[in-house]
Scaffold this motif. Structure first.
Motif, PDB file in Angstrom:
ATOM      1  N   VAL A  96       0.872  -1.173   0.000  1.00 24.27           N
ATOM      2  CA  VAL A  96       0.000   0.000   0.000  1.00 24.27           C
ATOM      3  C   VAL A  96       0.907   1.221   0.000  1.00 24.27           C
ATOM      4  O   VAL A  96       1.695   1.413   0.942  1.00 24.27           O
ATOM      5  CB  VAL A  96      -0.924   0.021   1.228  1.00 24.27           C
ATOM      6  N   THR A  97       0.822   2.022  -1.047  1.00 23.96           N
ATOM      7  CA  THR A  97       1.749   3.138  -1.178  1.00 23.96           C
ATOM      8  C   THR A  97       1.027   4.414  -1.565  1.00 23.96           C
ATOM      9  O   THR A  97       0.031   4.388  -2.298  1.00 23.96           O
ATOM     10  CB  THR A  97       2.844   2.818  -2.221  1.00 23.96           C
ATOM     11  N   GLY A  98       1.525   5.521  -1.045  1.00 15.87           N
ATOM     12  CA  GLY A  98       1.022   6.825  -1.440  1.00 15.87           C
ATOM     13  C   GLY A  98       2.028   7.558  -2.305  1.00 15.87           C
ATOM     14  O   GLY A  98       3.023   6.980  -2.754  1.00 15.87           O
ATOM     15  N   ALA A  99       1.782   8.839  -2.513  1.00 15.26           N
ATOM     16  CA  ALA A  99       2.676   9.663  -3.330  1.00 15.26           C
ATOM     17  C   ALA A  99       3.797  10.272  -2.508  1.00 15.26           C
ATOM     18  O   ALA A  99       4.674  10.947  -3.058  1.00 15.26           O
ATOM     19  CB  ALA A  99       1.874  10.769  -4.024  1.00 15.26           C
ATOM     20  N   GLY A 100       3.784  10.043  -1.188  1.00 14.09           N
ATOM     21  CA  GLY A 100       4.831  10.573  -0.325  1.00 14.09           C
ATOM     22  C   GLY A 100       4.252  11.094   0.978  1.00 14.09           C
ATOM     23  O   GLY A 100       3.063  11.414   1.076  1.00 14.09           O
ATOM     24  N   GLN A 101       5.107  11.151   2.005  1.00 10.40           N
ATOM     25  CA  GLN A 101       4.692  11.718   3.279  1.00 10.40           C
ATOM     26  C   GLN A 101       4.269  13.169   3.082  1.00 10.40           C
ATOM     27  O   GLN A 101       4.986  13.956   2.483  1.00 10.40           O
ATOM     28  CB  GLN A 101       5.829  11.646   4.288  1.00 10.40           C
ATOM     29  N   GLY A 102       3.095  13.519   3.559  1.00 12.51           N
ATOM     30  CA  GLY A 102       2.588  14.875   3.391  1.00 12.51           C
ATOM     31  C   GLY A 102       1.934  15.127   2.048  1.00 12.51           C
ATOM     32  O   GLY A 102       1.285  16.153   1.867  1.00 12.51           O
ATOM     33  N   LYS A 103       2.089  14.201   1.115  1.00 10.68           N
ATOM     34  CA  LYS A 103       1.462  14.356  -0.205  1.00 10.68           C
ATOM     35  C   LYS A 103       0.170  13.549  -0.308  1.00 10.68           C
ATOM     36  O   LYS A 103      -0.818  14.024  -0.859  1.00 10.68           O
ATOM     37  CB  LYS A 103       2.446  13.934  -1.301  1.00 10.68           C
ATOM     38  N   THR A 104       0.209  12.332   0.182  1.00  7.24           N
ATOM     39  CA  THR A 104      -1.011  11.537   0.307  1.00  7.24           C
ATOM     40  C   THR A 104      -1.395  11.538   1.776  1.00  7.24           C
ATOM     41  O   THR A 104      -0.632  11.051   2.619  1.00  7.24           O
ATOM     42  CB  THR A 104      -0.787  10.095  -0.169  1.00  7.24           C
ATOM     43  N   VAL A 105      -2.553  12.111   2.104  1.00 11.20           N
ATOM     44  CA  VAL A 105      -2.970  12.279   3.495  1.00 11.20           C
ATOM     45  C   VAL A 105      -4.287  11.545   3.725  1.00 11.20           C
ATOM     46  O   VAL A 105      -5.296  11.838   3.066  1.00 11.20           O
ATOM     47  CB  VAL A 105      -3.131  13.766   3.859  1.00 11.20           C
ATOM     48  N   LEU A 106      -4.264  10.585   4.636  1.00  7.16           N
ATOM     49  CA  LEU A 106      -5.472   9.863   5.011  1.00  7.16           C
ATOM     50  C   LEU A 106      -5.985  10.468   6.315  1.00  7.16           C
ATOM     51  O   LEU A 106      -5.365  10.312   7.368  1.00  7.16           O
ATOM     52  CB  LEU A 106      -5.186   8.379   5.201  1.00  7.16           C
ATOM     53  N   SER A 107      -7.104  11.163   6.245  1.00  7.05           N
ATOM     54  CA  SER A 107      -7.660  11.827   7.421  1.00  7.05           C
ATOM     55  C   SER A 107      -8.814  11.021   7.993  1.00  7.05           C
ATOM     56  O   SER A 107      -9.780  10.711   7.294  1.00  7.05           O
ATOM     57  CB  SER A 107      -8.140  13.232   7.074  1.00  7.05           C
ATOM     58  N   PHE A 108      -8.706  10.717   9.294  1.00  7.22           N
ATOM     59  CA  PHE A 108      -9.765  10.001   9.998  1.00  7.22           C
ATOM     60  C   PHE A 108     -10.448  10.918  11.012  1.00  7.22           C
ATOM     61  O   PHE A 108     -11.031  10.446  11.992  1.00  7.22           O
ATOM     62  CB  PHE A 108      -9.190   8.761  10.684  1.00  7.22           C
ATOM     63  N   ALA A 109     -10.391  12.214  10.753  1.00  5.02           N
ATOM     64  CA  ALA A 109     -11.010  13.169  11.672  1.00  5.02           C
ATOM     65  C   ALA A 109     -12.504  12.936  11.798  1.00  5.02           C
ATOM     66  O   ALA A 109     -13.101  13.221  12.836  1.00  5.02           O
ATOM     67  CB  ALA A 109     -10.728  14.599  11.203  1.00  5.02           C
ATOM     68  N   GLY A 110     -13.135  12.407  10.750  1.00  8.47           N
ATOM     69  CA  GLY A 110     -14.568  12.135  10.784  1.00  8.47           C
ATOM     70  C   GLY A 110     -14.909  10.700  11.130  1.00  8.47           C
ATOM     71  O   GLY A 110     -16.053  10.263  10.937  1.00  8.47           O
ATOM     72  N   GLN A 111     -13.923   9.948  11.668  1.00  5.98           N
ATOM     73  CA  GLN A 111     -14.146   8.539  11.969  1.00  5.98           C
ATOM     74  C   GLN A 111     -15.209   8.385  13.054  1.00  5.98           C
ATOM     75  O   GLN A 111     -15.142   9.005  14.108  1.00  5.98           O
ATOM     76  CB  GLN A 111     -12.832   7.906  12.425  1.00  5.98           C
ATOM     77  N   LYS A 112     -16.188   7.531  12.793  1.00 13.08           N
ATOM     78  CA  LYS A 112     -17.301   7.356  13.731  1.00 13.08           C
ATOM     79  C   LYS A 112     -16.998   6.302  14.801  1.00 13.08           C
ATOM     80  O   LYS A 112     -17.440   6.428  15.936  1.00 13.08           O
ATOM     81  CB  LYS A 112     -18.560   6.973  12.960  1.00 13.08           C
ATOM     82  N   GLY A 113     -16.261   5.278  14.433  1.00 11.72           N
ATOM     83  CA  GLY A 113     -15.909   4.253  15.404  1.00 11.72           C
ATOM     84  C   GLY A 113     -14.657   4.617  16.166  1.00 11.72           C
ATOM     85  O   GLY A 113     -14.054   5.666  15.957  1.00 11.72           O
ATOM     86  N   ALA A 114     -14.252   3.725  17.074  1.00 13.97           N
ATOM     87  CA  ALA A 114     -13.078   3.994  17.904  1.00 13.97           C
ATOM     88  C   ALA A 114     -11.893   3.113  17.531  1.00 13.97           C
ATOM     89  O   ALA A 114     -10.923   3.037  18.272  1.00 13.97           O
ATOM     90  CB  ALA A 114     -13.431   3.780  19.372  1.00 13.97           C
ATOM     91  N   GLY A 115     -11.963   2.466  16.387  1.00 17.54           N
ATOM     92  CA  GLY A 115     -10.907   1.544  15.997  1.00 17.54           C
ATOM     93  C   GLY A 115      -9.712   2.239  15.374  1.00 17.54           C
ATOM     94  O   GLY A 115      -9.623   3.465  15.297  1.00 17.54           O
ATOM     95  N   GLU A 116      -8.780   1.426  14.875  1.00 16.40           N
ATOM     96  CA  GLU A 116      -7.587   1.956  14.247  1.00 16.40           C
ATOM     97  C   GLU A 116      -7.912   2.527  12.866  1.00 16.40           C
ATOM     98  O   GLU A 116      -8.959   2.247  12.286  1.00 16.40           O
ATOM     99  CB  GLU A 116      -6.521   0.865  14.122  1.00 16.40           C
ATOM    100  N   GLY A 117      -6.952   3.319  12.343  1.00 14.84           N
ATOM    101  CA  GLY A 117      -7.131   3.829  10.993  1.00 14.84           C
ATOM    102  C   GLY A 117      -6.999   2.719   9.962  1.00 14.84           C
ATOM    103  O   GLY A 117      -7.861   2.547   9.098  1.00 14.84           O
ATOM    104  N   LEU A 118      -5.904   1.943  10.047  1.00 13.17           N
ATOM    105  CA  LEU A 118      -5.671   0.834   9.129  1.00 13.17           C
ATOM    106  C   LEU A 118      -5.232  -0.380   9.936  1.00 13.17           C
ATOM    107  O   LEU A 118      -4.253  -0.311  10.683  1.00 13.17           O
ATOM    108  CB  LEU A 118      -4.601   1.193   8.096  1.00 13.17           C
ATOM    109  N   LEU A 119      -5.936  -1.497   9.786  1.00 18.57           N
ATOM    110  CA  LEU A 119      -5.610  -2.754  10.454  1.00 18.57           C
ATOM    111  C   LEU A 119      -5.136  -3.758   9.414  1.00 18.57           C
ATOM    112  O   LEU A 119      -5.824  -4.009   8.419  1.00 18.57           O
ATOM    113  CB  LEU A 119      -6.831  -3.300  11.188  1.00 18.57           C
ATOM    114  N   ILE A 120      -3.977  -4.364   9.672  1.00 18.79           N
ATOM    115  CA  ILE A 120      -3.392  -5.346   8.759  1.00 18.79           C
ATOM    116  C   ILE A 120      -3.284  -6.679   9.483  1.00 18.79           C
ATOM    117  O   ILE A 120      -2.698  -6.766  10.566  1.00 18.79           O
ATOM    118  CB  ILE A 120      -1.998  -4.887   8.294  1.00 18.79           C
ATOM    119  N   THR A 121      -3.828  -7.729   8.896  1.00 14.22           N
ATOM    120  CA  THR A 121      -3.791  -9.053   9.508  1.00 14.22           C
ATOM    121  C   THR A 121      -3.229 -10.099   8.540  1.00 14.22           C
ATOM    122  O   THR A 121      -3.535 -11.288   8.648  1.00 14.22           O
ATOM    123  CB  THR A 121      -5.199  -9.465   9.969  1.00 14.22           C
TER     124      THR A 121
END
Length: 430
Positions: A96-121
């Motif tokens: 899973v790759t973005g365009a760079g730190q600060g360039k691809t931003v995943l914001s969970f400010a509107g997250q409704k649950g209390a879980g993690e942003g990204l879970l990998i199993t």
């Protein structure tokens, strides 16, 4: 993007084979060739699933993570992604790759649950080149994963240090072959970079600041923590072993070539958390762990202590648990000003008794506990002066009988070899 509230900152071979050996070797060769062919085929069929910001980004990205096949790349475009729920990945060998730190931003400010942003199993996963913000729970977590790599990531809570922030920024747990390289974490209410109940770990080239604990290795085995900066946390680098967890008996950690400086942030961990008891201004804290070597670090600007060795002081029932730090080496570090305003209980009194500030290396002096009849902990604390509190029991600072010596213990404790990750995983961050 909103303005940041943070200041800048040998293999062995047999000489001869029996007939059975030859047959076994042939089978291994055939299996190896089959595996190699399968890997080539997988690579040849690998696809890139591209997801860009915009409407329905949550659904489109989660669908890509579900649809990905081993060998695929999920590529996130530049820009800001707004999510209302966490994401998950359970497919092996995906990047899973973005365009760079600060360039691809995943914001969970509107997250409704209390879980993690990204879970990998799943196994063989790399997450890289992106920024994750404001998850309600942990930032990025792996659980039960093998060959998990976090490379060139930023995880932060943009409102600054708060008790309501997620506990951990980058959080591999119960994982094997862990690489954390060129990662930045800010604002975690427990530990910025946390590796728990895991084995074979490298944490390097990373920045942990404005967290309660900057970097923490807990109940884990075989870890190298080096070339990192831990600054403006409550405590810089922690190595703990705790009771009551599925994996206990953490050991064999090397902490070297780090800058552990100016850890001065007030402790904002929720009450009851184990790190809520970490005093402000601890550089490196070792608790109830064994075979830990601390060397070649720059440690300064930590008001309580440069390096602190303490026993686990809470009650526990597990008779196999050892709460004492033992087989510890602290040598050849560059120590600046530390210990001028110790935040531990009785710290001011101890400082007054030792000339106005605590010596840079502090050991609680606990050598036994109920039911234990083994030898006293082996220590070699070359960097001094060393303050031994000579506590009769863990946590009983009021009963301290402090002594100060130039060094403590003697050399000779063996140091574990460098951690080696599987071929192909250990690639320097670009």
């Amino acid at each position: 993007m909103a303005h940041s509230p943070y200041p800048e900152s040998g293999a062995r071979e047999s000489a001869a084979h029996t007939e059975d050996d030859v047959m076994a070797t042939s089978k291994r060769a055939l299996w190896g060739a089959t595996l190699a062919a399968a890997l080539v085929a997988t690579t040849a069929q690998a696809a890139t699933l591209t997801v860009n910001p915009g409407p329905d980004a949550q659904e489109r990205l989660q669908t890509a993570l579900l649809d990905a096949k081993p060998g695929d790349v999920v590529a996130l475009g530049a820009g800001k992604f707004d999510f209302t729920d966490g994401l998950s990945l359970d497919v092996d060998n995906v990047t899973v790759t973005g365009a760079g730190q600060g360039k691809t931003v995943l914001s969970f400010a509107g997250q409704k649950g209390a879980g993690e942003g990204l879970l990998i199993t799943s196994d063989g996963v790399t997450v890289r080149d992106l920024t994750l913000q404001d998850s309600k729970g942990d930032g990025i977590k792996s659980k039960g994963a093998d060959r998990i790599s976090f490379v060139s990531l930023t995880v932060q809570w943009t409102g600054g240090p708060k008790e309501t922030n997620g506990a951990y920024g980058v959080y591999p747990v119960s994982s094997t072959n862990v690489l954390i390289d060129k990662v930045t974490v800010r604002g975690a209410s427990d530990a910025g970079i946390y590796v728990g109940q895991s084995k074979n770990i490298i944490v390097r080239n990373s920045l942990a600041e404005f967290n309660v604990a900057g970097i923490e290795i807990e109940n884990s085995t075989d870890a190298d923590v080096f070339d990192n900066v831990a600054t403006h946390n409550t405590g810089g680098i922690l190595v703990f072993d705790l009771p009551g967890l599925p994996v206990m008996g953490g050991h064999s950690t090397r902490i070297f070539r780090n800058k552990v400086v100016d850890n001065d942030n007030p402790n904002f961990a929720p009450k009851g958390n184990i790190v809520a008891s970490v005093p402000v201004g601890v550089g490196i804290m070792l608790m109830a762990n064994r075979d830990v070597h601390v060397f070649d670090n720059d440690i300064s600007g930590n008001q309580t202590s440069a390096v602190m060795l303490v026993s686990f002081s809470r009650s526990f029932d597990d008779k196999s648990y050892n709460p004492l730090p033992r087989d510890i080496v602290v040598r050849d570090n560059r120590l600046g000003r530390n210990g001028w305003l110790p935040g531990l209980p009785g710290g001011k009194m101890l400082a007054a008794a030792t000339g106005g500030s605590l010596p840079p290396i502090l050991w609680d002096g606990v050598t036994t506990y109920p039911g234990y009849d083994g030898p006293a902990p082996r220590l070699y604390l070359k960097d001094g002066p060393v303050l031994n509190l000579n506590l009769p029991k863990a946590g009983e600072v009021e009963a301290a009988k402090p002594t100060v010596t130039a060094t403590l213990g003697s050399p000779g404790l063996p140091e574990r070899a460098a951690v080696v990750l599987p071929v192909g995983q250990d690639k320097p961050a670009q």
